[in-house]
Design an enzyme around this catalytic site. Structure first.
Site, short mmCIF file in Angstrom:
data_model
loop_
_atom_site.label_atom_id
_atom_site.label_comp_id
_atom_site.label_asym_id
_atom_site.label_seq_id
_atom_site.Cartn_x
_atom_site.Cartn_y
_atom_site.Cartn_z
CB ALA A 1 -50.97 -26.51 48.11
CG LEU B 1 -45.84 -26.37 46.48
CD1 LEU B 1 -44.42 -25.83 46.52
CD2 LEU B 1 -46.70 -25.66 47.53
CB CYS B 2 -50.64 -23.44 42.78
SG CYS B 2 -50.94 -22.20 41.53
CG PHE B 3 -46.58 -20.51 42.37
CD1 PHE B 3 -46.47 -19.54 41.40
CD2 PHE B 3 -47.50 -20.33 43.39
CE1 PHE B 3 -47.24 -18.39 41.43
CE2 PHE B 3 -48.28 -19.18 43.44
CZ PHE B 3 -48.16 -18.21 42.46
#
Lengths: 132, 244
Positions: free
Chosen positions: B76, B135-137
């Protein structure tokens, strides 16, 4: 399952095994060892439900690898009669045994099939060697 | 090779995803690559294609923000104080799909270094340990771009017969909707966060690397119509967004 030499292939790296079951032709479909290797780390797989009608060339499922979602294309037209439901939970089977335990769906084939759209083992090997 | 360059003002998440998919169809049909830059308004969470919408419950800070499902994989993203790019490439460009991550990320790496920011790219696929972060990050993947220990650029793809779509997010500053993820302004204070500056530098280096010539372009009327249809069919539809 028969050896890879006896399967048919698509340009988009699916394989199909055709066999006659009484008056009906049954197609078993999966993706090739080359495709699995190119996709590297497959993390998700979605397959269709039994009963779905598919046309040759239509998307029947999707895989995710390295944050890329790629479609799976159906080699022949027909009705899905079996789905390898356990496969999305055991994705290692795709690399361990792509032409056996890595099967994805079985279809009752609708006649007549345009087999000229499919590749023989030799033709598919040539395509892979050319880097397609 | 001529390629389209589209710069859009901020728009809703569903419109942005629908336009990217419409551009993917155009690239497959017309054989012309396109690079697009855009932002999101209001701030929106995009889920990776295979993520469950129930996973949003894990992330309290963004729980009340608008959200949708992307057509691409990965984790996400909170699209708030960031710049998003999308690149669509016809199959006639016979570069292995993963190499497009490398091309786009190395181009931004060069721009960051020109700006005096010590950025680096993760060249190896990190070993998986436990379930991935929401989260992608907070995830680590091959070709991700980092400044220090913090991921600044992550990308994902949708491949189809005829063309490939790759889009990604460049974090300019921390968002209150994802306070655990710093952006460029937080770890390299004083560096410009002007989006036009980054767009100019990034597209110019990509042009050089790929041997393309970008010409300014706009979303065509046909693409707008297609995008409107895709909003209804997918990105504004519960059938799409709640499918997992």
């Amino acid at each position: 399952m028969p050896e890879p030499e006896k399967l048919w292939y698509t340009e988009t790296h699916e394989w199909v095994h055709l066999e006659n079951d009484g008056s009906q032709q049954i197609a078993t479909v999966g993706i090739t060892a080359f495709a699995v290797e190119q996709l590297t780390d497959i993390v998700y797989l979605e397959l269709p439900k039994v009963g779905r009608q598919l046309e040759a060339g239509e998307e029947f499922g999707e895989v995710e690898s390295v944050k890329a979602v790629s479609p799976l294309y159906c080699p022949v037209s027909g009705t899905v009669i079996a789905v390898h439901d356990d496969l999305p939970n055991h994705l290692e089977k795709l690399s361990q045994d792509p032409y056996g335990e890595g099967w994805m769906i079985r279809l009752a084939v609708r006649d007549p099939q345009p087999l000229e759209r499919l590749l023989t083992y030799e033709q598919y090997q040539k395509q892979c060697a050319e880097g397609a | 090779m001529d390629a389209r360059l589209i710069t859009n003002t901020a728009a809703s998440g569903s419109w942005n995803m629908a336009v990217d998919e419409a551009l993917l169809e155009s690239a497959a049909r017309q054989g012309v690559p396109c690079l697009r830059f855009y932002q999101w308004h209001p701030a929106t969470v995009s889920l990776g294609y295979f993520q469950s919408h129930r996973d949003r419950l894990q992330h309290a800070a963004s729980l009340h923000a608008p959200w949708l499902r992307r057509p691409t994989g990965g984790g996400a993203i909170v699209h708030d104080r960031e710049l998003t790019y999308s690149l669509v490439v016809p199959d006639t460009f016979r570069l292995p799909p993963e190499q497009w991550y490398r091309q786009v990320h190395e181009a931004l790496l060069a721009v960051l270094r020109q700006a005096g920011v010590a950025a680096r790219i993760e060249w190896n696929a990190p070993a998986r340990s436990g379930p991935p972060s929401f989260l992608c990050f907070l995830r680590r993947g091959r070709f991700d771009l980092f400044v220090g220990q913090h991921k600044m650029l992550g990308s994902a793809q949708r491949r189809r017969r005829g063309a490939l779509l790759q889009h990604g997010s460049f974090l300019l500053a921390r968002s209150v909707l994802a306070p655990e993820v710093p952006g460029l302004a937080d770890i390299a204070p004083g560096v410009s966060t002007d989006v036009q500056t980054w767009i100019a530098g990034w597209s110019s280096i990509l042009e050089e690397r790929l041997g393309w010539r970008f010409y300014p372009d706009e979303i065509s009327d046909m693409e707008k119509q297609k995008a409107a249809d895709l909003c209804e069919l997918r990105y504004d539809s519960p059938l799409w967004n709640l499918r997992r």
